[in-house]
Design a protein around this motif. Sequence first.
Motif, short mmCIF file in Angstrom:
data_model
loop_
_atom_site.label_atom_id
_atom_site.label_comp_id
_atom_site.label_asym_id
_atom_site.label_seq_id
_atom_site.Cartn_x
_atom_site.Cartn_y
_atom_site.Cartn_z
N GLY A 1 0.85 -1.18 0.00
CA GLY A 1 0.00 0.00 0.00
C GLY A 1 0.89 1.24 0.00
N MET A 2 0.63 2.19 -0.90
CA MET A 2 1.43 3.41 -0.99
C MET A 2 0.50 4.62 -1.04
SD MET A 2 4.48 2.44 -3.69
CE MET A 2 5.29 4.04 -3.44
N SER A 3 0.90 5.68 -0.37
CA SER A 3 0.09 6.90 -0.41
C SER A 3 0.34 7.69 -1.69
CB SER A 3 0.39 7.76 0.82
OG SER A 3 1.76 8.15 0.83
N ASP A 4 1.50 7.46 -2.33
CA ASP A 4 1.81 8.14 -3.59
C ASP A 4 2.28 7.10 -4.61
OD1 ASP A 4 2.47 9.77 -5.67
OD2 ASP A 4 4.16 10.76 -4.69
N PRO A 5 1.37 6.47 -5.31
CA PRO A 5 1.75 5.42 -6.26
C PRO A 5 2.46 5.96 -7.49
CG PRO A 5 -0.58 5.85 -6.43
CD PRO A 5 -0.09 6.65 -5.26
N THR A 6 2.52 7.29 -7.66
CA THR A 6 3.22 7.87 -8.82
C THR A 6 4.70 8.10 -8.54
OG1 THR A 6 2.80 10.16 -8.14
CG2 THR A 6 1.10 9.06 -9.46
N ASN A 7 5.16 7.79 -7.34
CA ASN A 7 6.57 7.97 -6.97
C ASN A 7 7.38 6.80 -7.53
OD1 ASN A 7 9.09 8.25 -5.75
ND2 ASN A 7 8.22 9.01 -3.83
N LEU A 8 7.91 6.97 -8.73
CA LEU A 8 8.61 5.87 -9.40
C LEU A 8 9.92 5.52 -8.71
CD1 LEU A 8 7.99 6.82 -13.14
CD2 LEU A 8 6.61 5.40 -11.60
N PHE A 9 10.59 6.52 -8.13
CA PHE A 9 11.84 6.24 -7.39
C PHE A 9 11.55 5.32 -6.21
CE2 PHE A 9 14.55 7.30 -3.75
CZ PHE A 9 15.79 6.91 -4.25
N ALA A 10 10.49 5.62 -5.45
CA ALA A 10 10.13 4.79 -4.31
C ALA A 10 9.78 3.38 -4.77
CB ALA A 10 8.96 5.41 -3.55
N TYR A 11 9.06 3.29 -5.89
CA TYR A 11 8.69 1.98 -6.43
C TYR A 11 9.93 1.15 -6.74
CZ TYR A 11 6.68 -1.50 -9.59
OH TYR A 11 6.31 -2.68 -10.19
N ASP A 12 10.88 1.74 -7.44
CA ASP A 12 12.09 1.00 -7.81
C ASP A 12 12.90 0.59 -6.58
OD1 ASP A 12 11.47 1.20 -10.48
OD2 ASP A 12 12.67 3.02 -10.80
N GLU A 13 13.03 1.50 -5.60
CA GLU A 13 13.79 1.19 -4.40
C GLU A 13 13.13 0.07 -3.59
OE1 GLU A 13 16.86 2.49 -2.88
OE2 GLU A 13 16.96 2.57 -5.07
N LEU A 14 11.82 0.11 -3.49
CA LEU A 14 11.10 -0.91 -2.73
C LEU A 14 11.24 -2.28 -3.41
CD1 LEU A 14 7.90 1.11 -1.78
CD2 LEU A 14 9.59 0.20 -0.18
N ALA A 15 11.16 -2.30 -4.74
CA ALA A 15 11.34 -3.56 -5.45
C ALA A 15 12.74 -4.12 -5.24
CB ALA A 15 11.05 -3.36 -6.94
N ARG A 16 13.73 -3.22 -5.21
CA ARG A 16 15.11 -3.66 -4.98
C ARG A 16 15.29 -4.20 -3.56
NH1 ARG A 16 19.34 -1.75 -2.50
NH2 ARG A 16 18.28 0.21 -1.98
N ILE A 17 14.71 -3.51 -2.58
CA ILE A 17 14.86 -3.91 -1.17
C ILE A 17 14.18 -5.24 -0.91
CG2 ILE A 17 14.15 -3.29 1.18
CD1 ILE A 17 14.43 -0.31 0.19
N ILE A 18 13.00 -5.42 -1.46
CA ILE A 18 12.24 -6.65 -1.22
C ILE A 18 12.79 -7.81 -2.02
CG2 ILE A 18 9.95 -7.70 -1.51
CD1 ILE A 18 8.82 -4.91 -0.81
N GLY A 19 13.36 -7.53 -3.18
CA GLY A 19 14.00 -8.58 -3.96
C GLY A 19 13.06 -9.40 -4.81
N ARG A 20 11.89 -8.90 -5.08
CA ARG A 20 10.95 -9.59 -5.96
C ARG A 20 9.94 -8.57 -6.48
NH1 ARG A 20 6.72 -12.85 -2.07
NH2 ARG A 20 7.50 -12.11 -0.08
N PRO A 21 9.14 -8.92 -7.48
CA PRO A 21 8.19 -7.95 -8.02
C PRO A 21 7.19 -7.49 -6.96
CG PRO A 21 8.44 -9.82 -9.50
CD PRO A 21 9.15 -10.18 -8.24
N ILE A 22 6.73 -6.25 -7.09
CA ILE A 22 5.74 -5.73 -6.16
C ILE A 22 4.53 -5.21 -6.94
CG2 ILE A 22 7.40 -5.12 -4.38
CD1 ILE A 22 7.23 -2.23 -5.28
N ASP A 23 3.38 -5.36 -6.33
CA ASP A 23 2.13 -4.78 -6.83
C ASP A 23 1.75 -3.64 -5.89
OD1 ASP A 23 1.93 -6.63 -8.92
OD2 ASP A 23 1.00 -8.10 -7.57
N ILE A 24 1.00 -2.69 -6.40
CA ILE A 24 0.70 -1.48 -5.64
C ILE A 24 -0.80 -1.36 -5.40
CG2 ILE A 24 0.75 1.05 -5.68
CD1 ILE A 24 3.43 -0.22 -5.15
N ALA A 25 -1.15 -0.90 -4.20
CA ALA A 25 -2.51 -0.45 -3.89
C ALA A 25 -2.40 0.98 -3.38
CB ALA A 25 -3.16 -1.35 -2.85
N VAL A 26 -3.37 1.81 -3.67
CA VAL A 26 -3.33 3.19 -3.17
C VAL A 26 -4.06 3.25 -1.84
CG1 VAL A 26 -3.10 4.28 -5.41
CG2 VAL A 26 -5.37 3.81 -4.53
#
Length: 592
Positions: free
Chosen positions: A105-130
């Motif tokens: 769950g993200m409050s700003d799903p348009t934050n592409l930098f946060a998306y990329d960093e979270l995918a890197r930290i978790i180590g697998r694909p992520i899906d987003i909910a607002v």
Amino acid sequence: MNIARKKLRLGDLLVESKIISQLQLDTALDEQRKLGRKLGRILVDKGYLTEDGLLTFLSRQLAVPFVELSHYQFEPAVIALLPEIYARRFRAIALKDKGDSLLLGMSDPTNLFAYDELARIIGRPIDIAVVREQELLDIIERVYKQTDRISGIAEQLSDELREGDFDVAQLAADADLSEAPVVKLLHTLFQAAVQARASDIHIEPDESVLRIRQRIDGVLLEQVLNERRIAPALVQRLKLMSQLDIAEKRLPQDGRFSIKVGDRLIDVRVSTMPLQHGESVVMRLLDHREGVKDLDALGMPANILRRFMTSIRRPHGMVVVTGPTGSGKTSTLYSALKLLNEARSKIVTVEDPVEYRLPRVNQIQVNPQIGLTFARVLRTTLRQDPDIILVGEMRDQETVEIGLRAAITGHLVLTTLHTNDAISTISRLLDMGAPNYLLASALHAVIAQRLVRKVCGNCAQPEQPTGAALGWLRLKTGQQEPTGLWRRGTGCHQCSNTGYRGRVGIYEMLVVSPAMSTALAAGDFVGFAELGRSSPGYRSLELAALDRAAEGVTSIEEAIRVAAESLLAGDESEDEDLLPAPHAPLEPAELT
């Protein structure tokens, strides 16, 4: 869906969809260039659209779900997949483990930098909910309880306290060690306690472990630390903050200090006690931001509130609030003083200690060590021309007699006593040596109270009473199928999986009638009790608890627990087979 590959110009899309105008977008973009704030937040703050409207729009445009976190059932194991530091930094929280991917769950799903960093930290694909930003921040505060951080700092402190490396007393006393682990640990403990709405913190050294417990909604929750050796450093630091004698470890000591935690000023009352394996510390936390509640905000039933307000507005007489420690007696009396605090009335309080500061009220803290006892202060108080006197507690015969005589000589006396119910207050005062004729003339009303835990509004579910609970309800209501909005909490992130969040008072009020005064003056206590139980408006504590359960405010189990405590503490035993034993506990000073 791979959100990182989908470019999104939020402002243009909002204008194209006719949700905002081009002028509104230009105004928001101008402010964004000047202040560097997020465009979506600027649009919401300016009232161009609502937050829910924005999130619904993003959900539709990105083809991702919009999740209301306040009703979401979190799983601790899933939450742990995203470390707290990244949850706070990127405003995100783990919602569901899908195996090959993780739903965030993200409050700003348009934050592409946060998306990329979270995918890197978790180590697998992520899906987003607002999700709503404020809900997200609230949830982060609740689900990340800082227990791992407390354990980590405790381990670091234990490493630094290896024998021969440091002088423990010096480490605890050095005021310049703002980054010392002992300081960080205490600061984290206070943060966690305020976050969890704890009323008390217990630090208890055992033979091989250190137990840190928080009292939340009247029950204790425990964290066990293996770093037993850090206890002396914690105790010494707290003694310094409370201006206690750090060299005295054989006798109990009491002190207090204030500390700022975030935007809250917390008054901390400290009590130390020597144990077999060191010293225990109990800290009572008083949040000044909460202040003194209005009397009508305490949750008294309307009929009791009306009679209580009538009683405290009398020009003279004694009103007693009774109940065990922690039942909210002091809060009730302070709320009464807040109502009575007018320029035309002089109010004097005699307390141990003074818990809340009230303007215009003359508050005195007793100090038996120098002879400033309740009785001595009360005698002096009567020469100060008061209209209303609050006595923190009736503790001995002398205090009782002075208070009663003040009540019949033109003063309103408010006080507390430790008894189980309103009627037994009379026998307690008589046992303390109060003359029955004086008691009959002075006493006007007694209100007994308890606090019951409220069912968590987030996870509350309808409950159908069965077994012993159904038998108790049938006995008390006289109905074969008792009716009510029975509810119980299933446990969620908002209530720390207890099913309860917050507490509310239940009350039993006895107004002394002329017939009751006559019986009391004649020494007929049995007759007094019978008249009291049959008096208009009287309703016992156990029936008051049942009323709260029938309203869905508390659970049947909690109502039975309170009823069991009041009955087992008194003389009644008719419900012994139906009532289970009381529950065991569920498991600015500068820190630098």
